[in-house]
Design a protein around this motif. Structure first.
Motif, PDB file in Angstrom:
ATOM      1  N   GLN A 221      36.627  39.541  40.717  1.00  0.00           N
ATOM      2  CA  GLN A 221      36.686  39.415  39.261  1.00  0.00           C
ATOM      3  C   GLN A 221      38.114  39.114  38.818  1.00  0.00           C
ATOM      4  OE1 GLN A 221      34.900  39.043  36.820  1.00  0.00           O
ATOM      5  NE2 GLN A 221      36.134  39.619  35.057  1.00  0.00           N
ATOM      6  N   LEU A 226      35.118  35.981  37.013  1.00  0.00           N
ATOM      7  CA  LEU A 226      33.696  35.641  36.927  1.00  0.00           C
ATOM      8  C   LEU A 226      33.127  36.056  35.576  1.00  0.00           C
ATOM      9  CD1 LEU A 226      32.478  36.742  40.471  1.00  0.00           C
ATOM     10  CD2 LEU A 226      32.957  34.428  39.667  1.00  0.00           C
ATOM     11  N   THR A 229      30.911  39.500  34.346  1.00  0.00           N
ATOM     12  CA  THR A 229      30.981  40.559  35.347  1.00  0.00           C
ATOM     13  C   THR A 229      31.476  41.864  34.736  1.00  0.00           C
ATOM     14  OG1 THR A 229      31.407  38.926  37.071  1.00  0.00           O
ATOM     15  CG2 THR A 229      31.931  41.206  37.581  1.00  0.00           C
ATOM     16  N   SER A 503      28.195  32.368  37.334  1.00  0.00           N
ATOM     17  CA  SER A 503      29.020  32.541  38.534  1.00  0.00           C
ATOM     18  C   SER A 503      28.642  31.583  39.655  1.00  0.00           C
ATOM     19  CB  SER A 503      28.904  33.983  39.038  1.00  0.00           C
ATOM     20  OG  SER A 503      29.335  34.894  38.066  1.00  0.00           O
ATOM     21  N   MET A 507      31.269  30.144  42.306  1.00  0.00           N
ATOM     22  CA  MET A 507      31.278  30.617  43.681  1.00  0.00           C
ATOM     23  C   MET A 507      31.012  29.483  44.664  1.00  0.00           C
ATOM     24  SD  MET A 507      32.198  33.657  43.341  1.00  0.00           S
ATOM     25  CE  MET A 507      32.169  33.962  45.098  1.00  0.00           C
ATOM     26  N   ALA A 533      28.937  36.452  45.243  1.00  0.00           N
ATOM     27  CA  ALA A 533      29.667  37.129  44.164  1.00  0.00           C
ATOM     28  C   ALA A 533      29.789  38.626  44.400  1.00  0.00           C
ATOM     29  CB  ALA A 533      28.991  36.861  42.824  1.00  0.00           C
TER      30      ALA A 533
END
Length: 645
Positions: A221, A226, A229, A503, A507, A533
């Protein structure tokens, strides 16, 4: 109102206002656009002290630094890793990784650097295991002193979190592994600082020191920001906290249920005993009417008592309201009287022209001559200039008068309500007295018969049993989910849904960047990388699928470096917070072969050139390779067998 709150309200089946109140109460933050990352760079490291034991000697290590790639090269166990650990010690205020021997030897440390060009320095003395020093944060701000490791860590944590603009993340720490109970925790600089150093000693962890309690996710994070999150973590932590409270209440309720069950059995035993005693006395007398009259009188008296208690409560409440309103009215009337009197006094005394001092009766002319004042436009007593004429300002008086009128009306209303409440209380009291008299008369009419007394005793126990059974049944009923829990659960699900959607492309890009960098760093048989993630990293090699935990330590080192650099580079475009400083420690026994290491150092140089503001300080046991790849002014190289410091 945000669409996230509206979506949560729809999921939970509550109003938007209710959802907003719950989310605000538990501090559930919505995902927002993070500000740009701040760059941390070191400019100087120095430490000194005295070695003890076999190598007794004074030492002093000094090294000026700047952006780009820097290298420490020495034989194993000759102090290159200590330099990195001392730097990390200064940046976070504590470092359990620093060897005890080196810690005892070091007596003075100084680290200089800057955040976005704003300089700072950390300097401390180390004696008997206690660091005592000062953090300087620029010429315009005062320094901060610290004494002891706890204060040192606190000072550096606050400074770094503030200057690097890092966001505190909430999480949940389980009391026992596998159990639901635990406590809320926060992720701050103590964890984030692990993002600055890469060691080849954590065989099972891709990022940081441990994979427990969401540490890897927290670092992800921070690295790439992200979306959603933080919101998901806030909601999850709040939800687990609420559910833990509910579990505690349920456990206490279960204990209460067991206690009620025991009391229920006692009442059943009492009813059985009363029934047995009544059966032994034979037939009941023909006085049921008197007993029924007693029961009716008792019921009426209970009703009157309830009405009287309610009337007393209402009268007390109304009395309090009246007292408050009346006192406010009295106070405001006094204030109005004071304002009017002050205004009148000003006008009255302002119009006076005294001929002598009101205190000593000295003529005014003599007072003026004594002060050398002859001006007629000054006060004949004090000599001050008279105030300019100004129209009388009655605003305060008018406003207060209006307030008093409203208060007077409210005072009359509450007074009337109080009279009604007092009358109702008196009526209820009279009814209660009459009911008590009727109850006493009904009881007096009962004969002194054992049968009747036992019948009454039986009915009393039966009534108590019925009441306890009803309470027991209500306590054992199904408990509906609490609206607060429903809102937090809905917030967690909604944030999780949004985090997953937002995300995935990020990712995917991170995974692609890791693959590219790992290959550049010498991991030639790597075909694909999938970083999830929630932390796990899946690999695809020439000979099939694998994972981070199943490859060699040298390959893990490449993957760690590639991951750190990939997250930094991708995070620059998605709100990542990494400050751009890396300390890479590669133990000689676990290093890659010479050609791979040369390629790794060359690629690190290229990556530094490609990524603005990046600073990497790497340690290696290969001196000759360091001389070949790293410019002389950027390398600190110890001769064979010699110590780095």
């Amino acid at each position: 109102m945000s669409n996230f709150t509206e979506a949560v309200a729809r999921r939970a089946g509550v109003s938007v206002e209710e959802a907003t109140a719950v989310l605000q109460h538990h501090g559930v933050r919505e995902s927002g656009v993070l500000p740009r990352p701040h760059r941390l760079a070191l400019t100087y490291i120095e430490f000194s002290g005295t070695k003890a034991g076999k190598f007794t000697d004074d030492f002093r290590f000094m090294w000026p630094l700047s952006d780009g790639l820097w290298c420490l090269a020495a034989d194993n166990l000759k102090g290159k890793s200590t330099v990195l650990e001392v730097i990390w010690w200064c940046l976070r205020g504590k470092n359990k990784r620093l060897q005890d021997t080196a810690r005892r030897w070091i007596s003075h440390v100084r680290l200089e650097g800057h955040v976005d060009g704003d300089p700072f320095s950390v300097e401390f003395r180390h004696k008997d295991g206690v660091p005592t020093g000062r953090l300087e944060t620029g010429k315009t701000t005062p320094g901060i002193d610290f004494a002891g490791e706890a204060e040192f860590a606190s000072v550096m944590s606050q400074f770094m979190m503030n200057r690097l603009n890092l966001e505190i993340l909430r999480g949940w720490r389980s009391d026992v592994k596998g159990e639901e109970d635990g406590k809320a925790s926060v992720t701050d600089w103590a964890l984030f600082s692990h993002a600055l150093i890469c060691r080849n000693r954590n065989a099972e962890v891709l990022l940081g020191e441990t994979s427990e309690n969401g540490s890897v996710v927290s670092l992800l994070q921070m690295f790439i920001g992200l979306p959603w999150t933080s919101t998901r973590r806030d909601a999850d932590t709040a939800l687990k906290t609420v559910r833990q409270q509910q579990r505690g209440e349920k456990r206490r309720a279960t204990e209460d249920t067991h206690a009620r069950a025991d009391a229920l059995q006692e009442l059943k035993d009492q009813v059985a005993a009363a029934e047995l005693a009544l059966a032994d006395t034979g037939a009941a007398p023909a006085l049921e009417d008197q007993a029924a009259a007693v029961e009716r009188a008792a019921a009426h008296m209970a009703s009157c008592a309830e009405r009287h208690a309610l009337a007393v409560q209402v009268q007390l409440t109304v009395q309090q309201n009246y007292t408050e309103v009346h006192q406010t009215l009295v106070d405001d009337r006094k204030r109005l009287r004071d304002l009017k009197e002050n205004e009148a006094a000003k006008r009255y005394f302002g119009a006076l022209t005294p001929t002598c001092c009101p205190r000593c009766t000295t003529p005014v002319v003599d007072l003026l001559q004594a002060r050398g004042e002859q001006s007629a436009d000054h006060c004949s007593v004090c000599g001050s200039a008279p105030p300019e004429d100004a129209p009388q300002d009655t605003t305060a008086i008018d406003q207060l008068s209006e307030s008093i009128e409203a208060l007077a009306a409210a005072d009359e209303q509450t007074r009337t309500a109080l009279r009604r409440a007092e009358k109702e209380r008196e009526t209820a009291a009279a009814s209660l007295r009459e009911a008590r008299q009727a109850m006493a008369a009904a009881q007096a009419a009962l004969p002194d018969a054992s049968v009747l007394r036992r019948q009454l005793e039986l009915e009393r126990w039966r009534g108590a049993l019925a009441e306890r059974e009803a309470t027991h049944a209500r306590a054992g009923g199904t408990v509906q989910p609490d609206p607060e829990e429903k809102v937090l659960e809905s917030a967690s699900k909604e944030a999780d849904l949004r985090a997953g959607k937002a995300s995935k492309p990020i990712m995917d890009r991170v995974s692609s960047e890791i693959l590219n960098l790992a290959v550049r760093l010498g991991y030639s048989n790597l075909q694909d990388v999938k970083l999830q993630a929630n932390g796990p990293m899946m690999l695809h090699l020439d000979d099939g699928p694998s994972s981070f935990n199943r490859v060699t330590e040298g390959e893990q080192l490449r993957l760690r470096m590639a991951t750190l650099l990939a997250l930094l580079r991708v995070g620059q475009q998605h709100g990542g917070r990494h400050p751009g400083l890396f300390l890479i420690d590669s133990a000689g026994a676990q290093e890659m072969i010479q050609t791979d290491l040369a390629e790794t150092l060359q690629q690190l140089r290229a990556i530094c050139d490609e990524t603005g503001g990046l600073q990497i300080i790497a340690a290696t046991a290969n001196r000759e390779l360091a001389r070949t790849v790293i410019p002389e002014d950027r390398a600190k190289i110890a001769e064979p067998g010699a110590f780095m410091w």
